[in-house]
Design a protein around this motif. Structure first.
Motif, PDB file in Angstrom:
ATOM      1  N   ILE A 240       0.829  -1.198   0.000  1.00 34.51           N
ATOM      2  CA  ILE A 240       0.000   0.000   0.000  1.00 34.51           C
ATOM      3  C   ILE A 240       0.869   1.256   0.000  1.00 34.51           C
ATOM      4  CG2 ILE A 240      -1.764   1.285   1.275  1.00 34.51           C
ATOM      5  CD1 ILE A 240      -2.750  -1.292  -0.047  1.00 34.51           C
ATOM      6  N   LYS A 241       1.988   1.222   0.724  1.00 35.67           N
ATOM      7  CA  LYS A 241       2.875   2.385   0.785  1.00 35.67           C
ATOM      8  C   LYS A 241       3.384   2.746  -0.613  1.00 35.67           C
ATOM      9  CE  LYS A 241       7.146   3.986   2.909  1.00 35.67           C
ATOM     10  NZ  LYS A 241       8.286   3.611   3.740  1.00 35.67           N
ATOM     11  N   ASP A 242       3.762   1.752  -1.391  1.00 40.29           N
ATOM     12  CA  ASP A 242       4.243   1.993  -2.750  1.00 40.29           C
ATOM     13  C   ASP A 242       3.139   2.576  -3.633  1.00 40.29           C
ATOM     14  OD1 ASP A 242       6.683   1.016  -2.011  1.00 40.29           O
ATOM     15  OD2 ASP A 242       6.340  -0.979  -2.840  1.00 40.29           O
ATOM     16  N   LEU A 243       1.921   2.079  -3.479  1.00 42.06           N
ATOM     17  CA  LEU A 243       0.808   2.592  -4.269  1.00 42.06           C
ATOM     18  C   LEU A 243       0.493   4.043  -3.920  1.00 42.06           C
ATOM     19  CD1 LEU A 243      -1.613  -0.461  -4.238  1.00 42.06           C
ATOM     20  CD2 LEU A 243      -0.222   0.358  -6.135  1.00 42.06           C
ATOM     21  N   VAL A 244       0.573   4.375  -2.631  1.00 40.81           N
ATOM     22  CA  VAL A 244       0.293   5.748  -2.204  1.00 40.81           C
ATOM     23  C   VAL A 244       1.361   6.690  -2.737  1.00 40.81           C
ATOM     24  CG1 VAL A 244       0.166   7.264  -0.181  1.00 40.81           C
ATOM     25  CG2 VAL A 244      -1.038   5.080  -0.182  1.00 40.81           C
ATOM     26  N   VAL A 245       2.621   6.288  -2.653  1.00 40.29           N
ATOM     27  CA  VAL A 245       3.714   7.128  -3.161  1.00 40.29           C
ATOM     28  C   VAL A 245       3.581   7.312  -4.671  1.00 40.29           C
ATOM     29  CG1 VAL A 245       6.215   7.224  -3.499  1.00 40.29           C
ATOM     30  CG2 VAL A 245       5.299   6.577  -1.285  1.00 40.29           C
TER      31      VAL A 245
ATOM     32  N   ALA B 238       0.827   7.152  -6.457  1.00 40.63           N
ATOM     33  CA  ALA B 238      -0.332   8.002  -6.714  1.00 40.63           C
ATOM     34  C   ALA B 238      -0.006   9.472  -6.448  1.00 40.63           C
ATOM     35  CB  ALA B 238      -1.508   7.560  -5.849  1.00 40.63           C
ATOM     36  N   LEU B 239       0.750   9.739  -5.389  1.00 43.42           N
ATOM     37  CA  LEU B 239       1.136  11.121  -5.102  1.00 43.42           C
ATOM     38  C   LEU B 239       2.029  11.697  -6.193  1.00 43.42           C
ATOM     39  CD1 LEU B 239       1.770  11.112  -1.250  1.00 43.42           C
ATOM     40  CD2 LEU B 239       0.023  12.370  -2.509  1.00 43.42           C
ATOM     41  N   ILE B 240       2.960  10.897  -6.672  1.00 41.17           N
ATOM     42  CA  ILE B 240       3.850  11.366  -7.743  1.00 41.17           C
ATOM     43  C   ILE B 240       3.050  11.677  -9.000  1.00 41.17           C
ATOM     44  CG2 ILE B 240       5.693  10.650  -9.308  1.00 41.17           C
ATOM     45  CD1 ILE B 240       6.920   9.142  -6.917  1.00 41.17           C
ATOM     46  N   VAL B 241       2.141  10.783  -9.387  1.00 38.46           N
ATOM     47  CA  VAL B 241       1.330  11.014 -10.582  1.00 38.46           C
ATOM     48  C   VAL B 241       0.459  12.251 -10.392  1.00 38.46           C
ATOM     49  CG1 VAL B 241      -0.568  10.083 -11.967  1.00 38.46           C
ATOM     50  CG2 VAL B 241       1.356   8.631 -11.351  1.00 38.46           C
ATOM     51  N   PHE B 242      -0.148  12.411  -9.223  1.00 36.77           N
ATOM     52  CA  PHE B 242      -1.005  13.563  -8.967  1.00 36.77           C
ATOM     53  C   PHE B 242      -0.214  14.869  -9.010  1.00 36.77           C
ATOM     54  CE2 PHE B 242      -2.900  16.580  -5.947  1.00 36.77           C
ATOM     55  CZ  PHE B 242      -4.119  16.773  -6.573  1.00 36.77           C
ATOM     56  N   ILE B 243       0.942  14.911  -8.357  1.00 34.79           N
ATOM     57  CA  ILE B 243       1.747  16.130  -8.324  1.00 34.79           C
ATOM     58  C   ILE B 243       2.267  16.482  -9.714  1.00 34.79           C
ATOM     59  CG2 ILE B 243       3.910  17.111  -7.454  1.00 34.79           C
ATOM     60  CD1 ILE B 243       3.339  15.548  -4.836  1.00 34.79           C
TER      61      ILE B 243
END
Length: 65
Positions: free
Chosen positions: A12-17, A19-24
């Motif tokens: 989950i940690k990898d998915l959150v990171v 997702a944040l990179i793609v969003f930013i």
């Protein structure tokens, strides 16, 4: 045939990171260039990660690896 993925051990940690990179990055691209390019970048990344997920399918299915 696509095997099912064991979602219990999905990092989950990898998915959150990710997702944040793609969003930013898509927000930055939309602000600098064009909102349409930001959307294209975001959906392109999601599609690329989806199609290349077969590379990590064995690791997700067997957490012992």
């Amino acid at each position: 045939m696509i095997n099912s993925i064991n979602l219990d051990h999905l990092p989950i940690k990898d998915l959150v990171v990710s997702a944040l990179i793609v969003f930013i990055m898509s927000t930055n691209i939309a602000n600098i260039y064009n909102p349409l390019l930001g959307l294209i970048y975001a959906f392109g990344n999601i599609l690329t990660l989806t199609f290349l997920s077969w590379l990590y399918q064995e690791t997700w299915s067997d957490p012992g690896k």
